[in-house]
Motif scaffolding. Structure first.
Motif, PDB file in Angstrom:
ATOM      1  N   LEU A 209       0.916  -0.974   0.271  1.00 14.06           N
ATOM      2  CA  LEU A 209       0.256  -0.730   0.220  1.00 14.06           C
ATOM      3  C   LEU A 209       0.748   1.534  -0.380  1.00 14.06           C
ATOM      4  O   LEU A 209       1.214   1.549   0.768  1.00 14.06           O
ATOM      5  CB  LEU A 209      -0.883   0.451   1.130  1.00 14.06           C
ATOM      6  N   ILE A 210       0.225   1.992  -1.258  1.00 12.24           N
ATOM      7  CA  ILE A 210       1.736   3.058  -1.164  1.00 12.24           C
ATOM      8  C   ILE A 210       0.459   4.503  -1.053  1.00 12.24           C
ATOM      9  O   ILE A 210       0.237   4.719  -1.774  1.00 12.24           O
ATOM     10  CB  ILE A 210       2.052   3.254  -2.561  1.00 12.24           C
ATOM     11  N   PRO A 249      -4.207   9.399  11.719  1.00 15.16           N
ATOM     12  CA  PRO A 249      -4.726   8.444  11.131  1.00 15.16           C
ATOM     13  C   PRO A 249      -4.505   8.037   9.914  1.00 15.16           C
ATOM     14  O   PRO A 249      -4.745   6.626   9.693  1.00 15.16           O
ATOM     15  CB  PRO A 249      -6.392   9.230  10.569  1.00 15.16           C
ATOM     16  N   LYS A 250      -3.158   8.016   9.127  1.00 18.22           N
ATOM     17  CA  LYS A 250      -2.642   7.461   8.173  1.00 18.22           C
ATOM     18  C   LYS A 250      -1.871   6.859   8.716  1.00 18.22           C
ATOM     19  O   LYS A 250      -1.883   5.516   8.055  1.00 18.22           O
ATOM     20  CB  LYS A 250      -1.661   8.820   7.352  1.00 18.22           C
ATOM     21  N   THR A 251      -1.055   7.153   9.530  1.00 14.93           N
ATOM     22  CA  THR A 251      -0.120   5.810  10.606  1.00 14.93           C
ATOM     23  C   THR A 251      -1.172   5.263  10.264  1.00 14.93           C
ATOM     24  O   THR A 251      -0.838   3.086  10.568  1.00 14.93           O
ATOM     25  CB  THR A 251       0.790   6.057  11.526  1.00 14.93           C
ATOM     26  N   ARG A 252      -2.790   5.565  11.292  1.00 12.27           N
ATOM     27  CA  ARG A 252      -3.470   4.218  11.608  1.00 12.27           C
ATOM     28  C   ARG A 252      -3.727   3.308  11.182  1.00 12.27           C
ATOM     29  O   ARG A 252      -4.095   2.164  10.961  1.00 12.27           O
ATOM     30  CB  ARG A 252      -4.282   4.859  12.560  1.00 12.27           C
ATOM     31  N   CYS A 253      -4.559   3.952   9.600  1.00  9.38           N
ATOM     32  CA  CYS A 253      -4.981   3.171   8.243  1.00  9.38           C
ATOM     33  C   CYS A 253      -3.556   2.504   7.347  1.00  9.38           C
ATOM     34  O   CYS A 253      -3.709   0.967   7.473  1.00  9.38           O
ATOM     35  CB  CYS A 253      -5.189   4.680   7.177  1.00  9.38           C
ATOM     36  N   ALA A 254      -2.207   2.787   7.574  1.00 11.09           N
ATOM     37  CA  ALA A 254      -1.085   2.146   7.426  1.00 11.09           C
ATOM     38  C   ALA A 254      -0.774   0.219   9.127  1.00 11.09           C
ATOM     39  O   ALA A 254      -0.792  -0.524   8.369  1.00 11.09           O
ATOM     40  CB  ALA A 254       0.334   2.417   7.727  1.00 11.09           C
ATOM     41  N   ASN A 263       1.722  -6.544   2.725  1.00 11.57           N
ATOM     42  CA  ASN A 263       3.200  -7.320   3.242  1.00 11.57           C
ATOM     43  C   ASN A 263       3.594  -5.713   3.752  1.00 11.57           C
ATOM     44  O   ASN A 263       4.677  -5.931   4.834  1.00 11.57           O
ATOM     45  CB  ASN A 263       4.080  -7.580   2.166  1.00 11.57           C
ATOM     46  N   SER A 264       3.777  -4.096   3.051  1.00 14.75           N
ATOM     47  CA  SER A 264       4.397  -3.514   3.596  1.00 14.75           C
ATOM     48  C   SER A 264       3.133  -1.807   3.229  1.00 14.75           C
ATOM     49  O   SER A 264       3.046  -2.774   2.029  1.00 14.75           O
ATOM     50  CB  SER A 264       5.625  -3.238   3.045  1.00 14.75           C
ATOM     51  N   VAL A 265       3.723  -1.148   3.555  1.00 10.74           N
ATOM     52  CA  VAL A 265       3.121   0.262   3.300  1.00 10.74           C
ATOM     53  C   VAL A 265       4.211   1.071   3.211  1.00 10.74           C
ATOM     54  O   VAL A 265       5.748   1.015   3.684  1.00 10.74           O
ATOM     55  CB  VAL A 265       2.361   0.648   5.067  1.00 10.74           C
TER      56      VAL A 265
END
Length: 293
Positions: A209-210, A249-254, A263-265
């Protein structure tokens, strides 16, 4: 005709990228497109070329886009004031009509057209197409007030049926998704694009996810870029105030996506040309890598 020096440079880049291309071939990568990359003409074309190249070398890119500034501009032209509570736009029925017009129409079709101009085969969707994003209404409670705050047509993802997007992504097409969901009652809901991108990535078990942002990534208190962060480290950085405000919220989404099987964000700087390719196919990247452990 390509000059010899340029040909050598291209060859060097391709040789460096080859291990990554081989590793990610056939994998799904969900990209949230927003921020400066959506309004700067050079960056828009750079992004479209990146997505087309990803498809050409065998990856399955899926684009989820925002459009908050564009919604605000049209509302202003219509003489309607935008009201925000804790960063969320209060969305009455009239505003929701504008949201659907901008996200599902103007912005979505512009991105589709850009990708197609650069040799891709993009298809625009909203969560209402194929009923693939089911939404539920968000209500807010203020700690200092007993009443419930009604945000109108603001929702969150309740479920996703990936059939349509999965079918498109595994064919020659590139899905471009506007973050509009539909409730059980048939009402439309405006959903945060980061959340939609994260949930789509979870359901499709995406390799990556980017999230494109207007900053270099997650920074420490001295302004230095952090990368290779685990979920545990993210929690520590939130607890000590290093990650704050809109980055929470962006890091919580990650972290939700990582916990859901992604696998990775990557949280990357969308102000850098070809940021997506640089993050995917080079050792140094252009942002923050988050991993589950």
């Amino acid at each position: 005709m390509i000059q010899k020096r340029n040909a050598h440079q291209i060859a060097d880049v391709l040789i460096e990228a080859l291990p990554y291309i081989q590793r990610f071939k056939g994998k799904t990568v969900v990209v949230k497109f927003g921020g400066n990359a959506m309004v700067d003409e050079a960056l828009k074309h750079s992004f479209a070329r990146d997505i087309v190249l990803m498809k050409l070398v065998g990856l399955n890119p899926i684009v989820v886009h925002g459009g908050g500034p564009q919604i605000g501009q049209l509302l202003q032209r219509l003489g309607k004031t935008s009201e925000f509570i804790d960063g969320m736009r209060v969305t009455d029925s009239e505003t929701m009509d504008v949201v659907e017009m901008v996200l599902g129409g103007l912005v979505n079709k512009e991105i589709v057209n850009l990708i197609n101009q650069h040799g891709g085969k993009a298809v625009g969707l909203t969560g209402k197409d194929g009923d693939f994003i089911r939404a539920k209404k968000i209500t807010m409670h203020k700690a200092d007030a007993p009443e419930i705050i009604d945000l109108g047509h603001v929702g969150e993802v309740s479920s996703i049926d990936p059939a349509v997007v999965d079918m498109l992504g595994k064919s020659d097409f590139i899905p471009v998704i506007a973050p509009i969901g539909v409730g059980a009652d048939g009402r439309s809901y405006n959903i945060n694009a980061d959340l939609v991108a994260g949930k789509v990535a979870e359901v499709l078990k995406a390799e990556k996810l980017i999230l494109l942002t207007n900053i270099p990534g997650i920074l420490d208190k001295q302004g230095k870029l952090l990368t290779g962060l685990s979920i545990k480290k993210i929690d520590e950085l939130i607890a000590d105030g290093t990650i704050s405000g809109g980055m929470i919220p962006k890091t919580r989404c990650a972290t939700d996506a990582l916990n859901g099987g992604v696998n990775s964000v990557h949280i990357i700087d969308g102000r850098v040309e070809h940021a997506v390719l640089l993050e995917l196919f080079t050792d140094q990247g252009v942002g923050t890598l988050l991993i589950s452990r």
